[in-house]
Design a protein around this motif. Structure first.
Motif, PDB file in Angstrom:
ATOM      1  N   TYR A  56       0.846  -1.194   0.000  1.00 35.12           N
ATOM      2  CA  TYR A  56       0.000   0.000   0.000  1.00 35.12           C
ATOM      3  C   TYR A  56       0.886   1.250   0.000  1.00 35.12           C
ATOM      4  N   GLU A  57       0.276   2.368  -0.413  1.00 33.71           N
ATOM      5  CA  GLU A  57       0.905   3.664  -0.224  1.00 33.71           C
ATOM      6  C   GLU A  57       0.315   4.380   0.987  1.00 33.71           C
ATOM      7  N   THR A  58      -0.908   4.039   1.352  1.00 27.74           N
ATOM      8  CA  THR A  58      -1.580   4.641   2.488  1.00 27.74           C
ATOM      9  C   THR A  58      -1.292   3.855   3.765  1.00 27.74           C
ATOM     10  N   THR A  59      -1.772   4.362   4.887  1.00 30.33           N
ATOM     11  CA  THR A  59      -1.674   3.612   6.141  1.00 30.33           C
ATOM     12  C   THR A  59      -2.614   2.409   6.092  1.00 30.33           C
ATOM     13  N   PRO A  93      -5.683   1.540  -3.485  1.00 32.73           N
ATOM     14  CA  PRO A  93      -4.919   0.785  -4.485  1.00 32.73           C
ATOM     15  C   PRO A  93      -3.902  -0.137  -3.834  1.00 32.73           C
ATOM     16  N   VAL A  94      -3.681  -1.266  -4.472  1.00 29.72           N
ATOM     17  CA  VAL A  94      -2.677  -2.244  -4.049  1.00 29.72           C
ATOM     18  C   VAL A  94      -1.557  -2.207  -5.077  1.00 29.72           C
ATOM     19  N   ALA A 131     -10.847  -6.042  -5.463  1.00 34.27           N
ATOM     20  CA  ALA A 131     -12.124  -5.646  -6.055  1.00 34.27           C
ATOM     21  C   ALA A 131     -12.081  -5.873  -7.553  1.00 34.27           C
ATOM     22  N   ALA A 132     -10.949  -5.553  -8.138  1.00 32.92           N
ATOM     23  CA  ALA A 132     -10.692  -5.853  -9.551  1.00 32.92           C
ATOM     24  C   ALA A 132      -9.202  -5.679  -9.759  1.00 32.92           C
ATOM     25  N   PRO A 133      -8.571  -6.602 -10.458  1.00 31.49           N
ATOM     26  CA  PRO A 133      -7.148  -6.409 -10.750  1.00 31.49           C
ATOM     27  C   PRO A 133      -6.960  -5.318 -11.778  1.00 31.49           C
ATOM     28  N   SER A 134      -5.772  -4.704 -11.800  1.00 35.78           N
ATOM     29  CA  SER A 134      -5.437  -3.765 -12.855  1.00 35.78           C
ATOM     30  C   SER A 134      -5.397  -4.520 -14.178  1.00 35.78           C
ATOM     31  N   HIS A 143       6.800  -2.977 -12.422  1.00 37.51           N
ATOM     32  CA  HIS A 143       7.895  -2.360 -11.672  1.00 37.51           C
ATOM     33  C   HIS A 143       7.518  -2.234 -10.204  1.00 37.51           C
ATOM     34  N   LEU A 144       8.518  -2.015  -9.362  1.00 40.85           N
ATOM     35  CA  LEU A 144       8.304  -1.797  -7.940  1.00 40.85           C
ATOM     36  C   LEU A 144       7.286  -0.688  -7.752  1.00 40.85           C
ATOM     37  N   GLY A 145       6.201  -1.001  -7.017  1.00 40.94           N
ATOM     38  CA  GLY A 145       5.170  -0.007  -6.776  1.00 40.94           C
ATOM     39  C   GLY A 145       4.157   0.124  -7.885  1.00 40.94           C
ATOM     40  N   GLY A 146       4.261  -0.728  -8.929  1.00 41.63           N
ATOM     41  CA  GLY A 146       3.284  -0.686 -10.012  1.00 41.63           C
ATOM     42  C   GLY A 146       1.913  -1.136  -9.526  1.00 41.63           C
ATOM     43  N   ARG A 147       0.857  -0.565 -10.100  1.00 41.53           N
ATOM     44  CA  ARG A 147      -0.504  -0.864  -9.671  1.00 41.53           C
ATOM     45  C   ARG A 147      -0.862  -2.318  -9.960  1.00 41.53           C
ATOM     46  N   VAL A 148      -1.360  -3.018  -8.928  1.00 41.91           N
ATOM     47  CA  VAL A 148      -1.800  -4.404  -9.054  1.00 41.91           C
ATOM     48  C   VAL A 148      -3.315  -4.482  -9.108  1.00 41.91           C
TER      49      VAL A 148
END
Length: 518
Positions: A56-59, A93-94, A131-134, A143-148
Motif C-alpha cells: 500500500y501507499e496509504t496507512t 490501491p494495491v 475488487a478488480a485487478p489492474s 515495476h516496484l510499486g506498479g498498480r496491481v
C-alpha cells in the motif's frame, strides 16, 4: 560474534549481570520494563528505498497473521498462508512489493480476484480478494510499486481487505519477517509512491538513504516575484551555483532563486541599508559564523562570489534544508524572515528548473527528546544487535535496504523494525525522530550497547550523515554499515568523537502497536 545468545552474553558482561540474568531479563521482564509507549511518527510518508516496499501507499492495519487459524467462513482449522491487511480508508490501491513478472491474473477459488507476480530467485507474491485487478496480462513486467489492483472483498471474504502472500520455491512463508529482512516492514505506516524506473536520484559516493524529494512549490503570498521576472544567469555565476549545489546536495536552482531574489545574480551587490553584503547578501555577523571558502584560496571573503554562494549553501544546510519540504521552507525563512520571501525564492527556483533535494521527505520536528521515557528493554536491545551482527560481512551499497546489502540508516531502520519500531530512513531524520520524543540523548561516557550514534559526514559539518549502533562502549566498538569500502561489520567510533557533530541517543521502549503492561 553473532546470534541472540552471543549478544545477550555481551550485554550481560557490559551491563554487569551474569548471562543467566540476561536471559531471564529477555524472557520475563518486569511490568515496568515491559511497558511500551506508542511510537511518535514524523509528518509525511516514509520514502521508498531498496528493492522492496509494502503493498500500500496509504496507512493500513493488520488482522489475521500467518499460521494455522480457524477459518471464519469454512469453520475449520486451515493454514492462513499470508497476512490480511486493510487500508485506511478501505478500498485503496494495491501495488507490487517488488519488480517482477505477472504469472497469474484472474479468479481463484477462495481468493477471488487474484494476481501473482514472480520476482525471480524462486520468490513470488500473491494479492487476493481484489475488487478488480489492474489491466495486467500474463508475462507483463511490473515495476516496484506498479498498480496491481484495488483492495476488495471478492472470494471467501468477510470484508474489504488484502490477503498478501509470499512464496519461496512455491511454499508459503511468513510475510512479516520476510519483508522486514528486506527493509520493507509491514508496520502499517504510509509509504510514498515508488519512483518510476529511471528516476532514482543519483547519490554522492559516500551518501546514504537513496531518497530525495522535489523542491516544494511556491505558495502565497509572493511579493517581488510578482513584478520582477527571473533574469538570465551569467554563466560564471551559474557554474558557482552548480558547484555549491553539488557539494551540499541541494538543487543549484534553489541557490539561484536566492541569488535572483537578493541581487539579481550579482547585478545589485551594494551594501543594503541593514548592512548585508555580497552576491547572496550576508550580514557580516552571520557570515562570520557560516562563511566558507568557496574558491579554495584559503580565505572566506564576504564580497567574493564563490565564497558567498557556497556560504549560502552551508547556511541552508545548517538550517535544515534537507529535512523535508517544511525543512526547505524553514531554512529559507531563516535566511530572510518573511513568508513572501520564501515563496519568491521557490518561484524563481522552479523557473530555473526546480530539482531534487537529497534528504528524507519526512519532517521530524525534533526537540530535546523525552528523558522520562523508559529506555528500550534489554531483550529488545539484544534482538536489534543480534540482527545487526548477523549482517556482518554484507556489502554497503547506497540506497540498499537488505537483505544482503545496506547503507548505514537502512541497517539501523531494519534492526528497529525487528522489534516493532518504525523509524525514518535517513540518519538525520532518525536523529530528529528520536529528538521529537522517541528517545533521549545521553553523554558519550554513559553509552550502552544498543545506543545509536550520529555524526556529520557527506552533507558537511552541520548536518548528520551517518548512524550506527554502539556494540561495546568500553572499547568504543560499533556495529554498522560503515562505507562502500568497509561494508557492514564491527568498527571503532572513537575517531569520530572529535567531529563537529557526534551524538549518542538511547531509543525509548516504544512500539508502533504497544502492548499493555503485564
Amino acid at each position: 560474534m553473532k546470534g541472540a545468545l552471543a549478544v545477550l552474553a555481551a550485554l550481560a558482561f557490559l551491563l554487569g549481570f551474569p548471562l543467566t540474568t540476561a536471559v531471564l531479563v529477555a524472557s520475563v521482564a518486569t511490568p515496568a520494563m515491559a511497558e511500551e509507549h506508542r511510537t511518535l511518527f514524523c509528518e509525511g510518508a516514509l520514502p521508498v528505498t531498496g528493492d522492496w516496499r509494502p503493498p500500500y501507499e496509504t496507512t493500513y492495519t493488520q488482522s489475521s497473521q500467518f499460521g494455522m487459524r480457524f477459518h471464519p467462513i469454512h469453520l475449520e482449522w486451515r493454514l492462513h498462508a499470508g497476512v490480511d491487511m486493510t487500508s485506511e480508508p478501505p478500498g485503496a490501491p494495491v501495488v507490487a512489493v517488488a519488480a517482477g513478472t505477472v504469472t497469474a491474473v484472474g479468479w481463484s477459488s477462495g481468493g477471488g480476484n487474484t494476481v501473482t507476480i514472480d520476482h525471480g530467485g524462486g520468490i513470488s507474491t500473491r494479492y487476493l480478494h481484489l475488487a478488480a485487478p489492474s489491466p495486467l496480462r500474463l508475462g507483463q513486467a511490473v515495476h516496484l510499486g506498479g498498480r496491481v489492483g484495488i483492495e476488495g472483498s471478492t472470494g471467501d471474504s468477510t470484508g474489504s481487505h488484502l490477503h498478501f502472500e509470499v512464496r519461496v520455491e512455491g511454499e508459503p512463508v511468513d510475510p512479516v519477517p520476510f519483508m522486514a529482512q528486506r527493509g520493507a516492514a509491514l508496520s502499517g505506516a504510509a509509504v510514498a509512491p515508488s519512483p518510476p524506473p529511471g528516476q532514482i536520484p543519483v547519490l554522492p559516493e559516500d551518501g546514504e538513504g537513496g531518497v530525495g524529494f522535489e523542491l516544494p512549490a511556491p505558495g502565497e503570498p509572493r511579493q517581488d516575484s510578482l513584478h520582477n521576472p527571473p533574469l538570465p544567469i551569467p554563466p560564471d555565476v551559474q557554474e558557482l551555483y552548480k558547484q555549491a549545489g553539488q557539494e551540499y546536495a541541494i538543487p543549484w536552482t534553489l541557490l539561484a532563486g536566492i541569488g535572483m531574489a537578493e541581487t539579481a545574480h550579482g547585478a545589485n551587490t551594494a551594501t543594503s541599508p541593514a548592512g548585508a553584503r555580497g552576491l547572496m547578501q550576508f550580514m557580516p555577523a552571520t557570515f562570520a559564523a557560516y562563511g566558507v571558502d568557496g574558491d579554495g584560496d584559503g580565505l572566506a571573503d564576504i564580497d567574493n562570489d564563490a565564497d558567498s554562494i557556497h556560504s549560502a549553501a552551508n547556511y541552508l544546510t545548517t538550517s535544515g534544508v534537507h529535512r523535508g519540504e517544511q525543512g526547505v521552507r524553514d531554512a529559507l525563512f531563516a535566511y530572510n524572515h518573511a513568508d513572501w520571501y520564501v515563496n519568491d525564492v521557490l518561484f524563481y527556483a522552479h523557473a530555473y528548473g526546480g530539482g531534487l533535494v537529497l534528504g528524507d521527505p519526512l519532517y521530524c520536528d525534533g526537540q530535546g527528546g523525552n528523558p522520562n521515557l523508559p529506555p528500550v528493554s534489554n531483550d529488545r536491545v539484544a534482538q536489534m544487535l543480534s540482527f545487526a551482527a548477523d549482517q556482518a560481512g554484507d556489502a554497503y551499497i547506497l540506497g540498499a535496504a537488505g537483505p544482503d546489502a545496506w547503507d548505514c540508516s537502512s541497517l539501523a531502520q531494519t534492526a528497529m523494525a525487528h522489534v516493532g519500531i518504525t523509524s525514518p530512513r535517513t540518519a538525520q531524520a532518525q536523529r530528529d525522530w528520536l529528538a521529537m520524543g522517541n528517545g533521549f540523548r545521553v553523554p558519550v561516557d554513559q553509552a550502552q550497547p544498543g545506543d545509536l550514534f550520529f555524526y556529520d559526514s557527506y552533507l558537511g559539518p552541520h548536518t548528520i550523515g551517518h548512524v550506527g549502533f554502539v556494540w561495546d562502549p568500553a572499547t568504543y566498538t560499533s556495529i554498522e554499515a560503515a562505507n562502500p569500502a568497509k561494508g557492514v561489520g564491527f568498527f571503532s567510533y572513537e575517531p569520530l568523537m572529535d567531529n563537529n557533530i557526534f551524538e549518542i541517543w538511547r531509543l525509548g521502549n516504544i512500539d508502533d502497536n504497544p502492548k499493555a503492561p503485564s
